[in-house]
Design an enzyme around this catalytic site. Structure first.
Site, PDB file in Angstrom:
ATOM      1  CG  HIS A  66      24.745 -28.600  15.069  1.00 16.40           C
ATOM      2  ND1 HIS A  66      23.386 -28.730  15.074  1.00 16.40           N
ATOM      3  CD2 HIS A  66      25.034 -27.754  16.097  1.00 16.40           C
ATOM      4  CE1 HIS A  66      22.863 -28.003  16.042  1.00 16.40           C
ATOM      5  NE2 HIS A  66      23.842 -27.407  16.689  1.00 16.40           N
TER       6      HIS A  66
ATOM      7  CD  GLU B 215      25.748 -24.483  22.895  1.00 16.20           C
ATOM      8  OE1 GLU B 215      26.159 -24.055  21.796  1.00 16.20           O
ATOM      9  OE2 GLU B 215      25.573 -25.688  23.128  1.00 16.20           O
TER      10      GLU B 215
ATOM     11  CG  ASP C  16      23.484 -22.280  19.592  1.00 17.08           C
ATOM     12  OD1 ASP C  16      22.405 -21.987  19.051  1.00 17.08           O
ATOM     13  OD2 ASP C  16      24.063 -23.354  19.383  1.00 17.08           O
TER      14      ASP C  16
END
Length: 259
Positions: free
Chosen positions: A47, A149, A175
């Protein structure tokens, strides 16, 4: 033996470690962070804003500080991405969205050379310069960490933790909280379910004898999670702190205007 050469052994030994997160493609900033004394510096290849070529620059910056071990969060369980990350000289990979023991095994094998795995010997590039040319010795200094997650990962938690040669599991609380029904990260209604899940993760990791980490928003939260049974914790990120500190100084500079 340098501090970074012992990172894999300290992690596998379930020592308490504290790391920092890098999301920006800013080698000069990364080098400054890496000199502060964090046990590891995690570089976000999933990310973060840096592209794959930036992984190499980030690892060079971490190594320049000679205090922290560099690890890279790869975009997925793809063995090619894992091998590419390790070829930068990283001491480990963090693999996101692992849903099963089978996926965990694929990730682990991608970090090991034959006969234990599928990693290709890097040859005369940075990994050899940093970790040597003997496959078994390289494997001893590299760790595979998989993220917990998703609901699927919780369902197969013990099997994932039992994956041979897996060094650690790592909770992505954002998440995971969404997977548990949160409308947004930090949703108070999902907090009890998240805390229950975190306890399950630390207990499963302890049973398997592997390390267990979590991403935290600040140092105080990291200390609290370590006290709860996590063996390593990552503190916030460069991009978050840049915005926070800039906002604090702006507010201070304009304090008289508010009076």
């Amino acid at each position: 033996m340098t501090a970074t050469k012992t990172f894999a052994h300290r992690l596998r030994g379930r020592e308490r470690l504290v790391g920092y997160w890098i999301a920006l493609d800013n080698p000069a900033g990364t080098e400054r962070i890496a000199r502060l004394g964090y046990d590891y510096v995690g570089v976000d290849g999933q990310h973060g804003v840096m592209s794959q070529p930036g992984w190499q620059s980030a690892m060079l910056a971490v190594d320049a500080g000679q205090r922290s071990a560099g690890v890279i969060r790869v975009p997925s369980v793809d063995p090619i991405a894992i091998g590419t990350a390790l070829d930068t000289g990283a001491h480990g990979v963090i693999v996101p969205m692992v849903n099963s023991a089978q996926e965990a095994a694929v990730a682990v094998r991608a970090t090991r050379h034959w006969p234990a795995g599928t990693r290709s010997l890097s040859g005369p590039v940075r990994a050899e310069l940093r970790l040597g040319a003997v496959p078994a010795e390289i494997d001893d200094e590299v760790v595979c960490i998989v993220m917990i997650e998703t609901a699927a990962a919780l369902d197969e938690l013990d099997e994932i933790c039992a994956t041979p040669d897996l060094a650690a599991v790592y909770v992505g609380p954002a998440d995971l909280s969404v997977a548990l029904g949160a409308r947004f990260f930090g949703d108070p209604e999902a907090e009890p379910a998240l805390e229950k899940a975190l306890h399950r993760v630390t207990a499963a990791a302890e049973r398997a004898g592997i390390a267990c980490g979590i991403h935290c928003l600040d140092g105080a939260s990291a200390a609290a999670r370590l006290a709860q049974g996590f063996t390593f914790a990552t503190v916030s990120s460069d991009i978050t702190h840049l915005q926070q500190i800039a906002a604090e100084h702006l507010a201070a500079a304009r304090a008289d205007e508010q009076g």
